[in-house]
Design an enzyme around this catalytic site. Sequence first.
Site, PDB file in Angstrom:
ATOM      1  N   SER A  94       0.622  -1.288  -0.052  1.00 57.81           N
ATOM      2  CA  SER A  94       0.044  -0.194   0.116  1.00 57.81           C
ATOM      3  C   SER A  94       1.300   1.105  -0.290  1.00 57.81           C
ATOM      4  O   SER A  94       1.526   1.337  -1.068  1.00 57.81           O
ATOM      5  CB  SER A  94      -0.974  -0.137   1.541  1.00 57.81           C
ATOM      6  OG  SER A  94      -1.894   1.128   0.837  1.00 57.81           O
ATOM      7  N   HIS A 135      -6.804  -5.411  -1.229  1.00 56.30           N
ATOM      8  CA  HIS A 135      -6.046  -4.711  -1.152  1.00 56.30           C
ATOM      9  C   HIS A 135      -4.616  -5.229  -0.524  1.00 56.30           C
ATOM     10  O   HIS A 135      -5.490  -6.424   1.028  1.00 56.30           O
ATOM     11  CB  HIS A 135      -6.640  -3.367  -0.070  1.00 56.30           C
ATOM     12  CG  HIS A 135      -5.215  -2.582   0.203  1.00 56.30           C
ATOM     13  ND1 HIS A 135      -5.170  -1.570  -1.374  1.00 56.30           N
ATOM     14  CD2 HIS A 135      -5.073  -1.675   0.272  1.00 56.30           C
ATOM     15  CE1 HIS A 135      -4.630  -0.967  -1.055  1.00 56.30           C
ATOM     16  NE2 HIS A 135      -4.071  -1.243  -0.029  1.00 56.30           N
ATOM     17  N   ASP A 188      -8.110  -2.503  -7.303  1.00 56.90           N
ATOM     18  CA  ASP A 188      -7.755  -2.317  -5.499  1.00 56.90           C
ATOM     19  C   ASP A 188      -8.809  -1.804  -4.940  1.00 56.90           C
ATOM     20  O   ASP A 188      -8.833  -0.613  -5.475  1.00 56.90           O
ATOM     21  CB  ASP A 188      -6.137  -1.910  -6.001  1.00 56.90           C
ATOM     22  CG  ASP A 188      -5.346  -1.354  -4.744  1.00 56.90           C
ATOM     23  OD1 ASP A 188      -6.055  -1.496  -3.701  1.00 56.90           O
ATOM     24  OD2 ASP A 188      -4.633  -2.368  -4.676  1.00 56.90           O
TER      25      ASP A 188
END
Length: 389
Positions: free
Chosen positions: A125, A282, A233
Amino acid sequence: RYYLKESKGSRRWLLFLEGGWYCFNRENCDSRYETMRRLMSSREWPATRVGTGILSSQPEENPHWWNANMVFIPYCSSDVWSGASSKSEKNEYAFMGALIIQEVIKELVGKGLSTAKVLLLAGSSAGGTGVLLNVDRVAEQLEEMGHHGIQVRGLADSGWFLDNKQYRRTDCIDTITCAPTEAIRRGIRYWNGIVPERCKLQFKEGEEWNCFFGYKIYPTLRCPVFVVQWLFDEAQLTVDNVHLTGQPVQEGQWLYIQNLGRELRNTLKDVTASFAPACLSHEIITRNHWTDIQVKGTSLPRALHCWDRSLHESNKNGKVPLKGCPIHLIDSCPWPHCNPSCPTIRDQFTGQEMNVIQFLMHMGFDVQKMAQQQGLEPSKLLGMLSSGN
């Protein structure tokens, strides 16, 4: 602070940058400090942590990296690992993401990193974007310290964002509603964020925000980087204002989602080493199910192993890619979860698990219409969906 698991016999080091969004002004940093203090201060961090996924020391969970020296660097700088500003009269907070990485490297050199063969800078991330922003700088730092033999590489997971048009434009109030480009524009100024020189030179002064977007910074990088990115995502959909709540998805949203997958696939075309499953999710590399996901029959640990080998071989003799050991893996099917190995989907409200067909119906997917468009019988399309073809 950081967490270290030494593996004395190994000359491989894995440094992991944690993710967790960011904040870009006094108001949303204050609220982050109230609600997510561990991402703003090290005061309440536990004394030890257990590594999972690629940080696990169990060979079953982590077939190729279990024996490496592992370093987990928690994220407390809220600046996508780019900041270089101390606390001042004007600024209540210090943002030192880029400097934290440098300090950790300095300290690790005295703990065995100096004899490393390979240093893999990984992150998920915001940590994945942090890898793209810092991998070349880490390589330069080690060279300046006289350690020329260490091969520095990057592994960016779920940090390859698009600066695309939002599905619905909203005002930039907080991290979640703000369009990706606008949030980073404001953030860079607030954090005194630094981007790699080679990327910076591609853009006019004041346009440095471009370097936070993978497809723009990647061509300027010197170190090899492996990009792991879900084609759909969840963080990207969130900043694009596509919220998959209880209501069925409208047609406009559905087309937007499919288009997002296409755009993302396009940006990865020229990325040498990539793994991009057509799933709605994610982050993956620190999940314990990370070995289950496959693209075209290859799992992510296997693809990383192939990448390792290809870099090792090319160092020796610049050979062509290894047969039967692929490193450019991108799903070609067009909608979320058309890959049967995608992680389980749960209904956000009931927590019930859904299969692909239930999920697509829930998303407002019209089987009759889609079958017609593809020139198929609806029953045949349903069969293909459930088998993931």
